[in-house]
Design a protein around this motif. Structure first.
Motif, PDB file in Angstrom:
ATOM      1  N   LEU A 211      22.051   2.629   8.334  1.00  0.00           N
ATOM      2  CA  LEU A 211      20.960   2.265   7.428  1.00  0.00           C
ATOM      3  C   LEU A 211      21.049   3.074   6.138  1.00  0.00           C
ATOM      4  O   LEU A 211      21.342   4.269   6.171  1.00  0.00           O
ATOM      5  N   THR A 212      20.773   2.432   5.019  1.00  0.00           N
ATOM      6  CA  THR A 212      20.649   3.183   3.767  1.00  0.00           C
ATOM      7  C   THR A 212      19.314   3.918   3.798  1.00  0.00           C
ATOM      8  O   THR A 212      18.438   3.627   4.621  1.00  0.00           O
ATOM      9  N   LYS A 213      19.148   4.858   2.870  1.00  0.00           N
ATOM     10  CA  LYS A 213      17.904   5.634   2.811  1.00  0.00           C
ATOM     11  C   LYS A 213      16.697   4.708   2.633  1.00  0.00           C
ATOM     12  O   LYS A 213      15.649   4.894   3.264  1.00  0.00           O
ATOM     13  N   ARG A 214      16.869   3.690   1.789  1.00  0.00           N
ATOM     14  CA  ARG A 214      15.732   2.786   1.539  1.00  0.00           C
ATOM     15  C   ARG A 214      15.369   1.981   2.783  1.00  0.00           C
ATOM     16  O   ARG A 214      14.192   1.767   3.068  1.00  0.00           O
ATOM     17  N   VAL A 215      16.368   1.532   3.511  1.00  0.00           N
ATOM     18  CA  VAL A 215      16.071   0.767   4.729  1.00  0.00           C
ATOM     19  C   VAL A 215      15.455   1.699   5.780  1.00  0.00           C
ATOM     20  O   VAL A 215      14.527   1.320   6.494  1.00  0.00           O
ATOM     21  N   GLN A 216      15.946   2.942   5.828  1.00  0.00           N
ATOM     22  CA  GLN A 216      15.319   3.924   6.737  1.00  0.00           C
ATOM     23  C   GLN A 216      13.843   4.103   6.397  1.00  0.00           C
ATOM     24  O   GLN A 216      12.995   4.131   7.285  1.00  0.00           O
ATOM     25  N   ASP A 217      13.540   4.220   5.101  1.00  0.00           N
ATOM     26  CA  ASP A 217      12.138   4.361   4.673  1.00  0.00           C
ATOM     27  C   ASP A 217      11.306   3.163   5.131  1.00  0.00           C
ATOM     28  O   ASP A 217      10.176   3.310   5.596  1.00  0.00           O
ATOM     29  N   LEU A 218      11.887   1.960   4.988  1.00  0.00           N
ATOM     30  CA  LEU A 218      11.147   0.749   5.367  1.00  0.00           C
ATOM     31  C   LEU A 218      10.862   0.735   6.872  1.00  0.00           C
ATOM     32  O   LEU A 218       9.756   0.370   7.301  1.00  0.00           O
ATOM     33  N   LEU A 219      11.835   1.149   7.666  1.00  0.00           N
ATOM     34  CA  LEU A 219      11.613   1.191   9.126  1.00  0.00           C
ATOM     35  C   LEU A 219      10.575   2.250   9.484  1.00  0.00           C
ATOM     36  O   LEU A 219       9.812   2.093  10.438  1.00  0.00           O
ATOM     37  N   GLN A 220      10.552   3.327   8.691  1.00  0.00           N
ATOM     38  CA  GLN A 220       9.558   4.390   8.906  1.00  0.00           C
ATOM     39  C   GLN A 220       8.153   3.864   8.594  1.00  0.00           C
ATOM     40  O   GLN A 220       7.232   4.017   9.396  1.00  0.00           O
ATOM     41  N   ILE A 221       8.011   3.230   7.443  1.00  0.00           N
ATOM     42  CA  ILE A 221       6.697   2.738   7.010  1.00  0.00           C
ATOM     43  C   ILE A 221       6.162   1.692   7.994  1.00  0.00           C
ATOM     44  O   ILE A 221       4.974   1.660   8.294  1.00  0.00           O
ATOM     45  N   THR A 222       7.053   0.838   8.481  1.00  0.00           N
ATOM     46  CA  THR A 222       6.633  -0.258   9.355  1.00  0.00           C
ATOM     47  C   THR A 222       6.640   0.142  10.838  1.00  0.00           C
ATOM     48  O   THR A 222       6.346  -0.677  11.703  1.00  0.00           O
TER      49      THR A 222
ATOM     50  N   ARG B  74       0.829  -1.220   0.000  1.00  0.00           N
ATOM     51  CA  ARG B  74       0.000   0.000   0.000  1.00  0.00           C
ATOM     52  C   ARG B  74       0.857   1.261   0.000  1.00  0.00           C
ATOM     53  O   ARG B  74       0.517   2.258  -0.614  1.00  0.00           O
ATOM     54  N   ALA B  75       1.967   1.216   0.726  1.00  0.00           N
ATOM     55  CA  ALA B  75       2.834   2.404   0.808  1.00  0.00           C
ATOM     56  C   ALA B  75       3.531   2.683  -0.521  1.00  0.00           C
ATOM     57  O   ALA B  75       3.857   3.829  -0.816  1.00  0.00           O
ATOM     58  N   PHE B  76       3.733   1.632  -1.326  1.00  0.00           N
ATOM     59  CA  PHE B  76       4.577   1.786  -2.512  1.00  0.00           C
ATOM     60  C   PHE B  76       3.816   1.859  -3.836  1.00  0.00           C
ATOM     61  O   PHE B  76       4.436   2.087  -4.880  1.00  0.00           O
ATOM     62  N   VAL B  77       2.503   1.594  -3.830  1.00  0.00           N
ATOM     63  CA  VAL B  77       1.733   1.782  -5.069  1.00  0.00           C
ATOM     64  C   VAL B  77       0.628   2.792  -4.810  1.00  0.00           C
ATOM     65  O   VAL B  77       0.343   3.152  -3.659  1.00  0.00           O
ATOM     66  N   ASP B  78      -0.016   3.247  -5.881  1.00  0.00           N
ATOM     67  CA  ASP B  78      -1.104   4.219  -5.722  1.00  0.00           C
ATOM     68  C   ASP B  78      -2.429   3.529  -5.463  1.00  0.00           C
ATOM     69  O   ASP B  78      -3.304   4.089  -4.808  1.00  0.00           O
ATOM     70  N   GLU B  79      -2.613   2.339  -6.006  1.00  0.00           N
ATOM     71  CA  GLU B  79      -3.867   1.612  -5.791  1.00  0.00           C
ATOM     72  C   GLU B  79      -3.569   0.134  -5.590  1.00  0.00           C
ATOM     73  O   GLU B  79      -2.736  -0.437  -6.291  1.00  0.00           O
ATOM     74  N   LEU B  80      -4.284  -0.454  -4.638  1.00  0.00           N
ATOM     75  CA  LEU B  80      -4.203  -1.908  -4.427  1.00  0.00           C
ATOM     76  C   LEU B  80      -5.617  -2.439  -4.225  1.00  0.00           C
ATOM     77  O   LEU B  80      -6.369  -1.925  -3.404  1.00  0.00           O
ATOM     78  N   GLN B  81      -5.966  -3.428  -5.011  1.00  0.00           N
ATOM     79  CA  GLN B  81      -7.242  -4.127  -4.814  1.00  0.00           C
ATOM     80  C   GLN B  81      -6.942  -5.602  -4.651  1.00  0.00           C
ATOM     81  O   GLN B  81      -6.217  -6.182  -5.460  1.00  0.00           O
ATOM     82  N   VAL B  82      -7.515  -6.197  -3.616  1.00  0.00           N
ATOM     83  CA  VAL B  82      -7.371  -7.640  -3.404  1.00  0.00           C
ATOM     84  C   VAL B  82      -8.774  -8.206  -3.330  1.00  0.00           C
ATOM     85  O   VAL B  82      -9.589  -7.742  -2.532  1.00  0.00           O
ATOM     86  N   SER B  83      -9.061  -9.183  -4.187  1.00  0.00           N
ATOM     87  CA  SER B  83     -10.430  -9.720  -4.199  1.00  0.00           C
ATOM     88  C   SER B  83     -10.418 -11.210  -4.538  1.00  0.00           C
ATOM     89  O   SER B  83      -9.428 -11.719  -5.080  1.00  0.00           O
ATOM     90  N   PRO B  84     -11.532 -11.888  -4.204  1.00  0.00           N
ATOM     91  CA  PRO B  84     -11.603 -13.319  -4.546  1.00  0.00           C
ATOM     92  C   PRO B  84     -11.609 -13.494  -6.063  1.00  0.00           C
ATOM     93  O   PRO B  84     -12.224 -12.699  -6.775  1.00  0.00           O
ATOM     94  N   ALA B  85     -10.931 -14.519  -6.538  1.00  0.00           N
ATOM     95  CA  ALA B  85     -10.907 -14.798  -7.977  1.00  0.00           C
ATOM     96  C   ALA B  85     -12.059 -15.732  -8.333  1.00  0.00           C
ATOM     97  O   ALA B  85     -12.462 -16.558  -7.507  1.00  0.00           O
ATOM     98  N   GLU B  86     -12.556 -15.598  -9.537  1.00  0.00           N
ATOM     99  CA  GLU B  86     -13.602 -16.511  -9.997  1.00  0.00           C
ATOM    100  C   GLU B  86     -13.050 -17.928 -10.029  1.00  0.00           C
ATOM    101  O   GLU B  86     -11.955 -18.160 -10.561  1.00  0.00           O
ATOM    102  N   GLY B  87     -13.736 -18.843  -9.416  1.00  0.00           N
ATOM    103  CA  GLY B  87     -13.258 -20.227  -9.416  1.00  0.00           C
ATOM    104  C   GLY B  87     -12.291 -20.535  -8.290  1.00  0.00           C
ATOM    105  O   GLY B  87     -11.722 -21.614  -8.240  1.00  0.00           O
ATOM    106  N   GLY B  88     -12.060 -19.564  -7.416  1.00  0.00           N
ATOM    107  CA  GLY B  88     -11.178 -19.793  -6.261  1.00  0.00           C
ATOM    108  C   GLY B  88      -9.854 -19.057  -6.373  1.00  0.00           C
ATOM    109  O   GLY B  88      -9.426 -18.694  -7.464  1.00  0.00           O
ATOM    110  N   GLY B  89      -9.250 -18.833  -5.239  1.00  0.00           N
ATOM    111  CA  GLY B  89      -7.988 -18.094  -5.230  1.00  0.00           C
ATOM    112  C   GLY B  89      -8.213 -16.599  -5.038  1.00  0.00           C
ATOM    113  O   GLY B  89      -9.324 -16.154  -4.719  1.00  0.00           O
ATOM    114  N   THR B  90      -7.166 -15.859  -5.240  1.00  0.00           N
ATOM    115  CA  THR B  90      -7.192 -14.418  -4.974  1.00  0.00           C
ATOM    116  C   THR B  90      -6.571 -13.667  -6.138  1.00  0.00           C
ATOM    117  O   THR B  90      -5.606 -14.134  -6.745  1.00  0.00           O
TER     118      THR B  90
END
Lengths: 156, 115
Positions: free
Chosen positions: B83-94, A119-135
């Motif tokens: 810590l590298t900048k990326r590892v610092q970011d990860l510790l921040q996020i978590t 969630r922190a690294f993308v702009d959108e995340l959707q997780v949903s059940p897949a048709e026929g099972g799975g995710t």
């Protein structure tokens, strides 16, 4: 891909084995695709990281490394965004079932951080059940060339 | 490349110089085995130097947390260095920056165990 082309095009369509090699391969494909649409370096890293975490969820928690279960992995890209679809054949999963890893009482848990990192690294995340099972997990990141603002810390 | 872990003893502190990627599989299990090996030998003070770590996934982060609790349960302390900048970011996020003591300077990290 031309700069004015906003319609997403399927650039990768794979059926992968439930293995850590597939996790590496998916991350590499995601990084290459993100670079090809001109994403800023730090965003390429974040997108690859998110895809890796989502693939680990599919391979490890979904398919449980089963040799009989595959992961469908697709990347669609346009000049403005890039989207990855990951489908496993596991027992199903909802993000609500994951304990909040940022809650004080969960900070020392060994696992459970993957979804919040995605969630922190993308702009959108959707997780949903897949048709026929799975995710099915859908991850989207918009292309902001030349920018790499710090990732947002969210409280889920 | 997976992770390369080298342990050196500085006084009563074990410094683990980590290099490469700590990810699910070999990387995270190597890290776990190294920490457990030190604890079994009675090592109380562990400083993990992450200066040359290029990548830690959520499994690797989990192993660092697990290492922290393993050392703490044995009456010791596990701290992080460089810590590298990326590892610092990860510790921040978590939010793990609230858990780990982090030092930019090895001398300061080593001295912190004497307090």
């Amino acid at each position: 891909m031309s700069a004015g082309d906003q319609s997403p095009k399927l650039v990768t369509d794979l059926v992968l084995a439930s293995s850590l090699d597939s996790v590496d391969a998916a991350e590499n494909h995601a990084v290459s695709a993100a670079e090809s649409v001109g994403m800023a370096d730090e965003d390429v890293f974040r997108f690859g990281y998110a895809v890796r975490e989502a693939m680990v969820n599919a391979v490890v928690h979904g398919n449980r490394y089963s040799a009989n279960k595959s992961v469908v992995f697709r990347i669609s890209a346009s000049a403005g965004s890039i989207e990855v679809m990951i489908r496993d054949h596991g027992d199903g999963f909802t993000t609500e079932s994951v304990a909040d890893p940022l809650a004080e009482e969960n900070l020392l848990c060994q696992s459970g951080r993957g979804i919040s990192l995605i969630r922190a690294f993308v702009d959108e995340l959707q997780v949903s059940p897949a048709e026929g099972g799975g995710t099915v997990a859908l991850l989207r990141k918009y292309v902001k060339a030349g920018t790499s603002a710090p990732p947002q810390v969210s409280e889920q | 490349m997976s992770v390369e872990l080298t342990t050196r003893q500085v006084g009563d502190v074990a410094v683990i110089d980590a290099k490469g990627r700590i990810t699910l599989g070999e990387g995270s299990s190597d890290f776990r085995d190294t920490i457990k090996g030190l604890v079994v030998k009675g090592q109380k003070n562990v400083l993990v130097n992450l200066a040359e770590i290029t990548y830690i996934d959520s499994s690797g982060i989990g192993e660092m947390v697990s290492g922290y609790t393993t050392v703490a349960n044995a009456g010791g302390k596990l701290k992080l260095l460089s810590l590298t900048k990326r590892v610092q970011d990860l510790l921040q996020i978590t939010k793990l920056y609230t858990v780990f003591e982090v030092y930019d300077d090895e001398a300061a990290g080593l001295a912190s165990f004497q307090k």
